[in-house]
Design an enzyme around this catalytic site. Structure first.
Site, PDB file in Angstrom:
ATOM      1  N   SER A 297      -5.645  -4.877  -5.159  1.00  0.00           N
ATOM      2  CA  SER A 297      -4.941  -5.628  -6.195  1.00  0.00           C
ATOM      3  C   SER A 297      -4.102  -6.692  -5.514  1.00  0.00           C
ATOM      4  O   SER A 297      -3.754  -6.563  -4.331  1.00  0.00           O
ATOM      5  CB  SER A 297      -4.026  -4.685  -6.990  1.00  0.00           C
ATOM      6  OG  SER A 297      -3.081  -5.415  -7.748  1.00  0.00           O
TER       7      SER A 297
ATOM      8  N   TYR B 188       2.253   2.334  -7.770  1.00  0.00           N
ATOM      9  CA  TYR B 188       1.014   1.540  -7.752  1.00  0.00           C
ATOM     10  C   TYR B 188       1.023   0.562  -6.581  1.00  0.00           C
ATOM     11  O   TYR B 188       0.043   0.475  -5.823  1.00  0.00           O
ATOM     12  CB  TYR B 188       0.879   0.794  -9.073  1.00  0.00           C
ATOM     13  CG  TYR B 188      -0.352  -0.070  -9.183  1.00  0.00           C
ATOM     14  CD1 TYR B 188      -1.605   0.484  -9.422  1.00  0.00           C
ATOM     15  CD2 TYR B 188      -0.262  -1.454  -9.061  1.00  0.00           C
ATOM     16  CE1 TYR B 188      -2.727  -0.308  -9.539  1.00  0.00           C
ATOM     17  CE2 TYR B 188      -1.376  -2.257  -9.182  1.00  0.00           C
ATOM     18  CZ  TYR B 188      -2.613  -1.687  -9.421  1.00  0.00           C
ATOM     19  OH  TYR B 188      -3.731  -2.484  -9.531  1.00  0.00           O
TER      20      TYR B 188
END
Length: 256
Positions: free
Chosen positions: A144, A157
């Site tokens: 990401s 995350y």
């Protein structure tokens, strides 16, 4: 062009969004596909029909990759399906929106186990297979932009994706003698089910688009195209890298 003729790819978390797009893209270029999700449903059934209509083989193997033994079993079961695996795409991932002060240990473990620990041991199982049969392999991890930039209220995350960034760089060196390449793809704001709330909120979407130089969300197919490149022989000298698919978001800066 069939860059993946006679190749077999396992794509985790591939019943929707980016994972599904990756499976379809690899199949469109000749690969046979092992799909994965927590359970078989109509999405998996539709993907199998779509891929077999291309003249490729597709099978679904259920597994929750947040548990180490599950992901090891997934890799081993996937190898048994068609007799081998050439490409591992670690797409499955989760995120939790919580203030840092409110994050529980269970929530932290779920994110880290899915996004980092499961990937770690899935790669290990795949590489053990490659080494045992003295065959090359390719790993593509779905990271990401938040392996690089902050995302307040998503601390676990971000930590998982930062860990994945370093894991990939470390393994690139360690696995090179076995002829196994490994890279990350880092999507930015992509139009997928996980971003449904963003897409439906015009005010929030406008704020996001202001930070993207290209002023639009990406499509799952944009990410899949980069995954296909990294999985192919066109990238045979590429390992240990992260490729951002973000419309310029990550390093965007303007003087106001």
């Amino acid at each position: 062009m069939n860059r993946f003729e006679n190749k077999i790819a396992l794509v985790t978390g591939s019943t929707q969004g980016i994972g599904a797009a990756c499976a379809v893209r690899l199949a469109s270029e000749g690969a046979d596909i092992i799909l994965n999700g927590r359970k078989f449903d109509e999405r998996a059934e539709g993907l199998i029909s779509q891929i077999t209509a291309m003249g490729r083989r597709a099978t679904f193997v259920a597994a929750d990759v947040s548990a180490t033994q599950n992901v090891v079993n997934l890799v081993n079961d996937a190898i048994k399906v068609y007799g081998s695996i050439d490409i591992l795409v670690n797409n499955a991932g989760v995120e939790k929106n919580h203030n840092f002060l409110d994050v529980t240990e269970d929530e932290y473990d779920f994110v880290m186990d899915t996004n980092l620990k499961g990937i770690f041991f899935g790669i290990q199982a795949f590489v053990k297979y490659c080494v045992s049969y003295n065959k090359p392999g390719v790993v593509v991890n779905m990271s990401s932009v938040h392996e690089e930039i902050i995302f307040p209220h998503f601390a676990a995350y971000c930590a998982s994706k930062g860990g994945l960034k370093m894991l990939t760089r470390n393994l690139a060196t360690e696995l090179a003698p076995f002829n196994v390449r490994i890279n990350n793809v880092a999507p930015g704001a992509i139009s997928t089910p996980i971003n449904h709330a963003l897409i439906e909120n015009a005010e929030l979407l406008e704020k996001v688009l202001k930070n993207i130089p290209m002023k639009k969300l990406g499509k799952p197919e944009d990410v899949a195209a980069v995954v296909a490149f990294l999985a192919s022989a066109d990238a045979e000298y590429v390992t240990g890298s992260t490729y951002f698919v973000d419309g310029g978001l990550t390093y965007h800066y303007e003087e106001q």
